[in-house]
Write a protein that holds these residues in place. Sequence first.
Motif, short mmCIF file in Angstrom:
data_model
loop_
_atom_site.label_atom_id
_atom_site.label_comp_id
_atom_site.label_asym_id
_atom_site.label_seq_id
_atom_site.Cartn_x
_atom_site.Cartn_y
_atom_site.Cartn_z
N LEU A 1 0.83 -1.21 0.00
CA LEU A 1 0.00 0.00 0.00
C LEU A 1 0.86 1.26 0.00
O LEU A 1 0.58 2.22 -0.72
CB LEU A 1 -0.93 0.00 1.21
N VAL A 2 1.93 1.24 0.79
CA VAL A 2 2.83 2.40 0.86
C VAL A 2 3.46 2.65 -0.51
O VAL A 2 3.54 3.79 -0.98
CB VAL A 2 3.92 2.18 1.92
N LYS A 3 3.89 1.57 -1.17
CA LYS A 3 4.49 1.70 -2.51
C LYS A 3 3.50 2.28 -3.50
O LYS A 3 3.85 3.13 -4.33
CB LYS A 3 4.99 0.35 -2.99
N ARG A 4 2.26 1.85 -3.43
CA ARG A 4 1.24 2.34 -4.36
C ARG A 4 0.98 3.83 -4.13
O ARG A 4 0.82 4.58 -5.10
CB ARG A 4 -0.06 1.54 -4.21
N VAL A 5 0.93 4.26 -2.89
CA VAL A 5 0.72 5.68 -2.60
C VAL A 5 1.88 6.51 -3.15
O VAL A 5 1.67 7.57 -3.78
CB VAL A 5 0.54 5.91 -1.09
N HIS A 6 3.10 6.06 -2.95
CA HIS A 6 4.25 6.82 -3.46
C HIS A 6 4.28 6.81 -5.00
O HIS A 6 4.69 7.81 -5.62
CB HIS A 6 5.55 6.25 -2.88
N ASN A 7 3.84 5.72 -5.57
CA ASN A 7 3.73 5.66 -7.04
C ASN A 7 2.74 6.71 -7.54
O ASN A 7 3.01 7.44 -8.50
CB ASN A 7 3.30 4.26 -7.48
N ALA A 8 1.60 6.80 -6.87
CA ALA A 8 0.59 7.81 -7.24
C ALA A 8 1.16 9.22 -7.09
O ALA A 8 0.92 10.09 -7.94
CB ALA A 8 -0.66 7.64 -6.38
N ALA A 9 1.90 9.46 -6.02
CA ALA A 9 2.49 10.79 -5.80
C ALA A 9 3.45 11.15 -6.91
O ALA A 9 3.46 12.30 -7.39
CB ALA A 9 3.20 10.83 -4.45
N ASN A 10 4.26 10.21 -7.34
CA ASN A 10 5.19 10.46 -8.44
C ASN A 10 4.46 10.81 -9.73
O ASN A 10 4.88 11.69 -10.48
CB ASN A 10 6.11 9.25 -8.65
N VAL B 1 7.30 16.03 -5.51
CA VAL B 1 6.71 14.76 -5.09
C VAL B 1 6.14 14.91 -3.68
O VAL B 1 5.07 14.37 -3.38
CB VAL B 1 7.75 13.62 -5.16
N ASP B 2 6.83 15.64 -2.81
CA ASP B 2 6.32 15.85 -1.46
C ASP B 2 5.00 16.61 -1.48
O ASP B 2 4.08 16.30 -0.71
CB ASP B 2 7.34 16.61 -0.62
N ALA B 3 4.91 17.61 -2.35
CA ALA B 3 3.65 18.36 -2.47
C ALA B 3 2.53 17.45 -2.98
O ALA B 3 1.39 17.53 -2.51
CB ALA B 3 3.84 19.55 -3.39
N ALA B 4 2.86 16.58 -3.93
CA ALA B 4 1.87 15.64 -4.46
C ALA B 4 1.44 14.66 -3.38
O ALA B 4 0.25 14.32 -3.26
CB ALA B 4 2.45 14.90 -5.66
#
Length: 400
Positions: A333-342, A353-356
């Motif tokens: 789940l954490v990986k998916r969230v970071h993927n979405a942010a990217n 990316v932090d803002a996203a």
Amino acid sequence: MSAPTLKLNPPFRAEQIGSLKRPQELLEKRKEYDNGKCSREELKAVEDEAIRKIVQVQREVGIKGITDGEFRSRHMFYDGVFDNLDGMKHVKPVPPEMFMDYVPDVAAFKEHNFKGADTYICVSKLKRTKQFYVPQFEALKAFTAPEEHKNLKITMAAPEWFHLRHGEYAYPKDVYKNDDEYFADIAVAYQAEIQDLYAAGCRNIQIDDPLLAYFCAESMIKGMEERGIDHMALLDTYIKAYNDCLKDRPADMNVGLHLCRGNFRNGLHFSEGGYDRIAIKLFQEINVDCYYLEYDTPRAGTFEPLKHLPAHKVVVLGLISTKFPRLEDVDDLVKRVHNAANIIASGGQARSVDAALNQICISPQCGFASHSEGNLVDDDAMREKLSLVVRTAKTIWGEN
């Protein structure tokens, strides 16, 4: 006019979509009431006790956007507006020709031979003569502390729910000449309800709308084209209806829009298709603050459409499934969230990316009981799923 700003708390990092598993006692009492075997007061007493308990469950797992579990809804998530609106008529049984076969859930109901469908159609000018959800909000306040009231979430029916399903049968042409007139009166009703909710202390509403996701389904697009219906023009009509419904809403009220592809009895879904087809219009033309999006299975597509998310809006990723008890893996789940942010950061509107990542929250993909009978998840599994949402949020953002 000042530029719109990002709203958080609500929505919270760990969200839930609204409906929760109804206890068997409540289901049985509702059936008694529907059959004329108990009074409204007797049903309310059971509702109250069930809501008191489900509020405590949400507190214990760490969900801040508390709902009443939709325990006061008659049967389905779209109760509340049209069953309380003057000018609408309850129809049961419904002549089959009144349902548009190109609508995915209509097609599914006919395929599975579901019986006893009922509906509402417009028969005269639409007018709000009583409140839709304010009594539910006031009742929920009674089970919560004053400091929680601004976080309480009310879920509302979509303004186009019966229009899409019934097409040419949605309203008589001697009552409304066209869709604009029909939706103008619906907008007046929603505006009044939102103002009354605000006056009662509500600052957090979510409109449940699987119909917009149907515009991502190739089956509906093809069916409309075969009937000579301009699906893009119809989508524009619905977007205008939304914006009119939300006109002049208070600036400090969070308004979210929930899209899924069906969550009927035991988690039955009705459509497939990513958000790509409608992403620009969905994210950039509808004047809401956040989007609660189904993303628990491949049928919802990729995160690529999130490139079109403006910097002042939040997306609540529905990564945890309410359909089955199996728990998702936190690391995944954490990986998916970071993927979405990217992906959000790579979009047309430049941001880090932090803002996203700051624009993202997480939730289950839908409620646990969009239909009164609910999904194949028991109370313990539901609690574990909600706890997983909170645990994952804390892992990513350090807060829930």
